[in-house]
Design a protein around this motif. Structure first.
Motif, short mmCIF file in Angstrom:
data_model
loop_
_atom_site.label_atom_id
_atom_site.label_comp_id
_atom_site.label_asym_id
_atom_site.label_seq_id
_atom_site.Cartn_x
_atom_site.Cartn_y
_atom_site.Cartn_z
N TYR A 158 -14.02 -41.78 45.33
CA TYR A 158 -13.23 -42.56 44.38
C TYR A 158 -13.37 -41.93 42.99
CZ TYR A 158 -13.62 -46.12 48.06
OH TYR A 158 -13.60 -46.80 49.25
N TYR A 159 -12.25 -41.74 42.31
CA TYR A 159 -12.26 -41.17 40.97
C TYR A 159 -11.62 -42.15 40.00
CZ TYR A 159 -12.71 -36.74 43.58
OH TYR A 159 -13.11 -35.74 44.43
N SER A 160 -12.18 -42.27 38.81
CA SER A 160 -11.59 -43.12 37.78
C SER A 160 -11.88 -42.52 36.41
CB SER A 160 -12.14 -44.55 37.86
OG SER A 160 -11.55 -45.38 36.89
N VAL A 161 -10.85 -42.32 35.63
CA VAL A 161 -11.02 -41.78 34.27
C VAL A 161 -10.22 -42.61 33.28
CG1 VAL A 161 -11.37 -39.42 35.12
CG2 VAL A 161 -9.06 -40.17 34.49
N LYS A 162 -10.57 -42.47 32.01
CA LYS A 162 -9.79 -43.10 30.94
C LYS A 162 -9.45 -42.04 29.91
CE LYS A 162 -11.43 -45.73 27.57
NZ LYS A 162 -12.00 -46.87 26.81
N GLY A 163 -8.17 -41.96 29.57
CA GLY A 163 -7.72 -40.98 28.60
C GLY A 163 -7.10 -41.63 27.38
N LYS A 164 -6.85 -40.81 26.37
CA LYS A 164 -6.21 -41.30 25.14
C LYS A 164 -4.69 -41.34 25.29
CE LYS A 164 -9.90 -39.49 22.18
NZ LYS A 164 -10.73 -38.95 23.27
N PHE B 193 -5.61 -50.81 25.76
CA PHE B 193 -6.97 -50.66 26.29
C PHE B 193 -7.34 -49.24 26.72
CE2 PHE B 193 -5.86 -55.15 27.13
CZ PHE B 193 -6.90 -55.77 26.45
N GLY B 194 -6.38 -48.31 26.68
CA GLY B 194 -6.66 -46.95 27.13
C GLY B 194 -5.95 -46.66 28.44
N TYR B 195 -5.70 -45.39 28.68
CA TYR B 195 -4.94 -44.97 29.86
C TYR B 195 -5.89 -44.68 31.02
CZ TYR B 195 -0.88 -44.83 26.85
OH TYR B 195 0.14 -45.20 25.99
N PHE B 196 -6.04 -45.68 31.86
CA PHE B 196 -6.90 -45.56 33.03
C PHE B 196 -6.11 -44.92 34.17
CE2 PHE B 196 -8.98 -48.73 30.51
CZ PHE B 196 -10.34 -48.65 30.83
N LEU B 197 -6.76 -44.01 34.87
CA LEU B 197 -6.10 -43.34 35.98
C LEU B 197 -7.11 -43.15 37.11
CD1 LEU B 197 -3.43 -42.00 36.92
CD2 LEU B 197 -4.30 -39.86 35.95
N GLU B 198 -6.69 -43.45 38.32
CA GLU B 198 -7.60 -43.41 39.47
C GLU B 198 -6.93 -42.74 40.67
OE1 GLU B 198 -7.82 -46.66 36.78
OE2 GLU B 198 -6.40 -46.58 38.45
N GLY C 199 12.39 -59.98 28.84
CA GLY C 199 13.06 -58.70 28.76
C GLY C 199 12.20 -57.52 29.15
N MET C 200 11.19 -57.76 29.98
CA MET C 200 10.27 -56.71 30.38
C MET C 200 10.16 -56.62 31.91
SD MET C 200 7.15 -57.56 27.72
CE MET C 200 6.10 -56.20 28.29
N THR C 201 9.77 -55.47 32.38
CA THR C 201 9.42 -55.31 33.79
C THR C 201 7.90 -55.25 33.89
OG1 THR C 201 9.36 -52.89 33.71
CG2 THR C 201 11.51 -53.94 34.13
N LEU C 202 7.39 -55.25 35.13
CA LEU C 202 5.95 -55.10 35.30
C LEU C 202 5.49 -53.73 34.79
CD1 LEU C 202 5.22 -56.63 38.83
CD2 LEU C 202 5.00 -57.69 36.58
N TYR C 203 6.35 -52.73 34.90
CA TYR C 203 6.02 -51.41 34.39
C TYR C 203 5.85 -51.45 32.87
CZ TYR C 203 6.13 -46.34 33.76
OH TYR C 203 5.82 -45.04 33.43
N ASP C 204 6.74 -52.15 32.20
CA ASP C 204 6.63 -52.31 30.74
C ASP C 204 5.32 -52.99 30.37
OD1 ASP C 204 9.20 -51.23 30.39
OD2 ASP C 204 10.15 -53.21 30.53
N ALA C 205 4.98 -54.04 31.12
CA ALA C 205 3.75 -54.78 30.85
C ALA C 205 2.52 -53.89 31.06
CB ALA C 205 3.67 -56.01 31.75
N LEU C 206 2.58 -53.05 32.10
CA LEU C 206 1.47 -52.14 32.38
C LEU C 206 1.28 -51.15 31.24
CD1 LEU C 206 -0.65 -51.07 34.42
CD2 LEU C 206 1.18 -49.63 35.37
N GLN C 207 2.38 -50.58 30.76
CA GLN C 207 2.28 -49.60 29.67
C GLN C 207 1.73 -50.24 28.40
OE1 GLN C 207 2.66 -46.38 30.52
NE2 GLN C 207 3.06 -47.33 32.52
N ALA C 208 2.10 -51.49 28.16
CA ALA C 208 1.57 -52.19 26.98
C ALA C 208 0.05 -52.37 27.09
CB ALA C 208 2.26 -53.55 26.84
N LEU C 209 -0.43 -52.66 28.29
CA LEU C 209 -1.88 -52.80 28.50
C LEU C 209 -2.59 -51.46 28.33
CD1 LEU C 209 -1.95 -55.24 31.56
CD2 LEU C 209 -2.62 -55.76 29.21
N TYR C 210 -1.98 -50.39 28.83
CA TYR C 210 -2.57 -49.06 28.66
C TYR C 210 -2.66 -48.69 27.17
CZ TYR C 210 -2.38 -47.74 33.62
OH TYR C 210 -2.60 -47.64 34.97
N LYS C 211 -1.61 -48.99 26.45
CA LYS C 211 -1.58 -48.66 25.02
C LYS C 211 -2.68 -49.40 24.27
CE LYS C 211 1.59 -48.37 21.09
NZ LYS C 211 2.98 -48.61 20.60
#
Length: 562
Positions: free
Chosen positions: A534-540, A439-444, A425-437
């Motif tokens: 290349y930029y990479s950050v992690k947020g709360k 391990f942290g919100y990585f953004l590049e 019952g999940m999409t890849l987007y759902d799975a990605l958000q679960a991983l962010y929640k």
């Protein structure tokens, strides 16, 4: 030798080749002529890549023939038995790819070297597999990957199926430089017995190898939209998916057929969101579960998936890589010595996930050949079991059958992963958000600054020198903790001033590492006239990550020399 002398040599030869005479005589811009002849197209571990056209600083049949002659001399010098082992040759859908591949085969044949030439376009990973499968001495693939239509390229592979190392490239360049006359290289006839068509069984063996990595899902109800972006992925990707049980695959018709003009896109690069406009439009009508696309040489994969509001998110290479790391580690049984490999400019997102499963993580320089080197080392030593390797630029590989990134196997694994989550019952987007929640919100993001020609080279050097000499030590609430200079191979602890060595090949790359898993890196492109940041950050939170990314970009750009 100045550019005018080189230009005159080509014009003189124009009496034998009217294409040279016609093209060069029509150019009235002196800057253009200088750019074509002031230097030779450089040859490195990634081979050559340049604009199509006549000139020493362009890619054409004469530059390709000379490079192949240098390769032939190198192979015969290293081991005369390489003549019998031969060289495998493949090409993609770009302008003159077939002609450059044919010329390469003719040069090898004229040197008594067997040339195993494909009869139509093939993906880069197929060439990597073919070298290993046929046990050839080397491989050549004609491609400029995801560049615009004005480019083409020439990549060389070693007997392990990976792109050649620095030492081998230096040896080939030494031999190329002995060929002082571009027009004296001998070509065998098209029907020379040394030119051998690669048999169909090699394609079949490759497909079986890819299927051996992915799991079959017979009767799958997953709705898939696929675009090959006018390139070489169409046939192998669709064949693999069908044989794995995915019947509901729709191809974007406007982008299905090979076409070196890439008429529906500005650049055939799955990193560009715009290339998916047609696919997303189709997916919205048909209610597709997943969209993906491969670049012209089918070594990079871009993925789109459903968001909760019904729209489609275009995933980055770091996001797809992180999802695959998590999925591969939880969906298969791995020994304790499992490991993944990523490049130094790839986000720590996947690394953090891998470590949570007890997997080792290795960082290598940019370029998939370095991932391939790790695979070969571990195969010989047994030190680690390779799970997968990936890079932020949309390339990934799982399995031991090749030594370059493979969008065909990546497609199969992403589809398998999408099926897994759909059943829950999940999409890849759902799975990605679960991983962010978790391990942290990585953004590049990547900033590319195009700097063409002689002046461009000088400006790139100026930027690198400026950041080596002076750089900021904090942004937002993050502090600089480490400065890595891969050219001097020195890692500096900013707080203590202590230094240590970097156990990687020399490369003109600078990386600035801050606390809280944030960093930026600067490197000149090895294949294009540009410098990349290349930029990479992690947020709360997503908002925190967005704010941090904006601040680090602003700080870096304030340091750029004018």
């Amino acid at each position: 030798m100045d550019y005018k002398t080189n230009l005159q040599k080509w014009l003189d030869f124009g009496q034998y080749d009217q294409n040279i005479k016609k093209e060069l005589s029509a150019i009235t811009d002196e800057k253009e002529l200088e750019d074509r002849f002031y230097t030779e197209l450089s040859f490195g571990t990634a081979g050559m890549r340049g604009k199509i056209g006549m000139g020493t600083n362009r890619i054409n049949i004469y530059v390709v023939a000379r490079a192949t002659q240098g390769l032939a001399q190198y192979l015969l010098k290293e081991d005369p038995a390489n003549a019998e082992k031969g060289v495998a040759i493949a090409y993609d859908s770009r302008h003159f790819s077939k002609e450059f591949a044919q010329v390469s085969a003719q040069v090898l044949a004229a040197n008594g070297i067997n040339a195993y030439l494909y009869d139509s376009l093939r993906p880069v990973p197929v060439l990597s597999f073919t070298v290993r499968h046929l046990k050839t001495a080397a491989g050549i693939v004609i491609t400029a990957s995801h560049n615009t239509k004005i480019y083409n390229g020439y990549k060389v592979y070693g007997p392990d199926g990976g792109q050649i190392t620095e030492a081998v490239a230096a040896g080939v360049v030494e031999q190329i430089h002995t060929v002082t006359d571009y027009f004296s290289v001998k070509l065998a006839a098209d029907n020379d017995p040394h030119i051998i068509t690669v048999p169909k069984e090699v394609d079949d063996a490759y497909i079986e190898a890819v299927k051996g990595v992915a799991k079959a899902n017979p009767g799958s109800d997953l709705k898939i939209i696929y675009t090959p972006l006018h390139g070489s992925g169409n046939i192998p990707v669709r064949r693999v998916l069908k044989e794995l049980g995915y019947e509901n695959v729709t191809v974007v018709k406007e982008q299905e057929q090979p076409d070196g003009d890439f008429p529906t896109v500005a650049k055939p690069n799955p990193e560009e969101k715009a290339v998916f406009d047609l696919a997303i439009e189709m997916a919205e009508k048909e209610g597709a579960d997943i969209i993906f696309g491969t670049d012209p040489d089918a070594d990079r994969l871009g993925v789109c998936c459903h968001k909760p509001d019904g729209s489609y998110a275009v995933l980055t290479g770091n996001q797809t890589g992180g999802l695959l790391v998590d999925y591969m580690l939880k969906s298969r049984d791995w020994p304790d010595n499992k490991a993944i490999v990523k490049t130094i400019v790839t986000s720590e997102f996947g690394a953090v996930i891998a470590k949570s499963y007890g997997a080792a993580v290795y960082n290598v320089l940019t370029g998939f050949k370095y991932i391939g080197e790790k695979m070969t080392q571990w195969k010989a030593s047994g030190e680690h079991t390779f799970v997968m390797g990936y890079e932020e630029s949309y390339g990934a590989l799982a399995g031991d059958y090749a030594r370059d990134k493979d969008a065909v196997v990546a497609s199969a694994l992403v589809v398998e992963m999408a099926q897994y989550y759909k059943e829950r019952g999940m999409t890849l987007y759902d799975a990605l958000q679960a991983l962010y929640k978790k391990f942290g919100y990585f953004l590049e993001t990547i900033q590319s600054i195009e700097l063409d020609g002689i002046e461009g080279k000088a400006q790139i050097a100026k930027i690198m020198d400026a950041f080596r000499a002076d750089h900021f030590d904090h942004f937002a609430d993050a502090e600089l903790v480490e400065f890595d200079d891969y050219q001097s191979q020195v890692c500096t602890n900013v707080k203590t001033g202590e230094t240590s060595g970097i156990d990687l090949p020399v490369s003109n790359v600078l990386k600035f590492i801050f606390n809280e898993d944030s960093w930026y890196a600067i490197r000149p492109s090895g294949t294009e006239p540009k410098i990349k940041i290349y930029y990479s950050v992690k947020g709360k939170s997503p908002e925190d990550a967005e704010a941090k990314l904006a601040e680090i970009k602003e700080a870096v750009n304030a340091c750029l020399p004018q």
